[in-house]
Write an enzyme that holds these catalytic residues in place. Structure first.
Site, short mmCIF file in Angstrom:
data_model
loop_
_atom_site.label_atom_id
_atom_site.label_comp_id
_atom_site.label_asym_id
_atom_site.label_seq_id
_atom_site.Cartn_x
_atom_site.Cartn_y
_atom_site.Cartn_z
N ASP A 57 -8.60 -44.54 -32.59
CA ASP A 57 -9.85 -43.96 -32.13
C ASP A 57 -9.84 -42.42 -32.01
OD1 ASP A 57 -8.22 -44.08 -30.12
OD2 ASP A 57 -8.99 -45.47 -28.95
N GLU A 69 -15.09 -51.06 -25.47
CA GLU A 69 -15.39 -51.55 -23.97
C GLU A 69 -15.81 -52.85 -23.84
OE1 GLU A 69 -14.03 -49.59 -21.80
OE2 GLU A 69 -14.61 -47.26 -22.04
C1 GLP Z 1 -7.32 -45.34 -24.08
C2 GLP Z 1 -7.15 -45.52 -25.61
C3 GLP Z 1 -6.57 -46.77 -25.49
C4 GLP Z 1 -5.27 -47.08 -24.59
C5 GLP Z 1 -5.52 -46.99 -23.42
C6 GLP Z 1 -4.88 -47.21 -22.30
O1 GLP Z 1 -8.55 -45.65 -23.70
N1 GLP Z 1 -8.22 -45.44 -26.26
O2 GLP Z 1 -6.13 -47.20 -26.94
O3 GLP Z 1 -4.75 -48.31 -24.95
O4 GLP Z 1 -6.41 -45.55 -23.25
O5 GLP Z 1 -3.74 -46.02 -22.05
P1 GLP Z 1 -2.64 -45.98 -21.42
O6 GLP Z 1 -1.36 -46.37 -22.33
O7 GLP Z 1 -2.28 -44.57 -21.04
O8 GLP Z 1 -2.70 -46.78 -20.09
#
Ligand code: GLP
Length: 264
Positions: A67, A143
């Site tokens: 993304d 989402e």
């Molecule tokens: C964002 C990304 C996701 C990721 C999520 C969790 O929303 N788009 O791909 O899994 O963050 O991030 P973290 O690993 O910092 O908790």
């Protein structure tokens, strides 16, 4: 679904790096799906280290990121383009022409999404998709409520996701409200999936992913339908799982059997 629980985040990292290495070393032209966020940072550091030691080359690797935010240019420090550049690409021998991150710095975003999907298909699909998980069970930026058959497209971010990701920005207002994300249907076409999660803040999402009903309200729960999914998680992220004893025993059985039969 294979659930592998480790004592520490560091052990999750080592396991994940071994899986990535195996794909790179067994495929002629390996295609990786990459994730951003805090969770895969340890994995990227370990891959860089193995590359520095001469154990791993990314020369023939194709990559597709999940993304990118809308409204941030690829040069913006807070973009996922910058994240990938700083945390992985500039430290390894990957051909940047073979890396793909959804392009949001153009007017026709539907076209961008189509081209992204086509590029994945042209590479013969993703061999291993690495995923993190949002505290609400989102994968990529799909989402809750996302179609479980969705393709790469624009999504609005929930307030919860924006708040979770606000730590990378000066304030909540700066966090983009939309993103271009690989779809859930697209992710599900990957030949294998490895979801990483560490810390107690992910415990509920992991419980819902593994033991809850499949529901668009927990996008990660669709992974129950993927035949080659591994969850590599630490004990904190595993702390709400009901069947934890079974998952631990399954892994012990796997290790015990490995000496006599061919099992990964
Ligand atoms: C964002 C990304 C996701 C990721 C999520 C969790 O929303 N788009 O791909 O899994 O963050 O991030 P973290 O690993 O910092 O908790």
């Amino acid at each position: 679904m294979r659930v592998v629980v480790f004592e520490s985040a560091e052990s999750v990292t080592q396991f994940a790096a071994d899986q990535v290495c195996r794909v790179i070393q067994t495929k002629n032209v390996p295609t990786l799906g990459l994730a951003t966020g805090g969770t895969p940072l340890g994995l990227y550091r370990e891959l860089i280290e193995r590359h520095r030691k001469g154990l791993l080359s990314f020369k023939h690797v194709n990559s597709f990121n999940l993304d990118e935010y809308l409204g941030l240019s690829p040069d913006d420090d807070r973009s996922y383009h910058a994240y990938m550049r700083e945390n992985l690409f500039k430290h390894i021998d990957i051909d940047l022409g073979h890396t793909h991150i959804p392009k949001t710095d153009r007017v026709d975003l539907d076209q961008s999404a189509c081209e992204f999907e086509k590029a994945i298909a042209d590479c013969g699909g993703i061999d291993l998709q690495i995923l993190g998980i949002g505290s609400d069970g989102h994968i990529g930026f799909n989402e809750p409520g996302s179609s479980l058959a969705s393709r790469t497209r624009i999504k609005s971010l929930t307030q919860r996701t924006r708040a979770d990701n606000a730590r990378y920005f000066k304030c909540l207002d700066e966090v983009p409200k939309m993103a271009l994300t690989m779809g859930i249907g697209t992710i599900m076409e990957s030949k294998s999936v490895m979801l990483l999660a560490t810390g107690e803040s992910k415990a509920q999402a992991i419980r819902d992913t593994v033991e809850g009903p499949i529901s668009a309200m927990v996008p990660s729960s669709i992974l129950q339908m993927h035949p080659q999914t591994t969850l590599a998680i630490d004990t904190a992220a595993a702390s709400s799982l009901k069947n934890i004893e079974y998952y631990l025993e399954s892994e012990q059985n796997r290790v015990a059997q490995r000496t006599t039969v061919n099992i990964s």
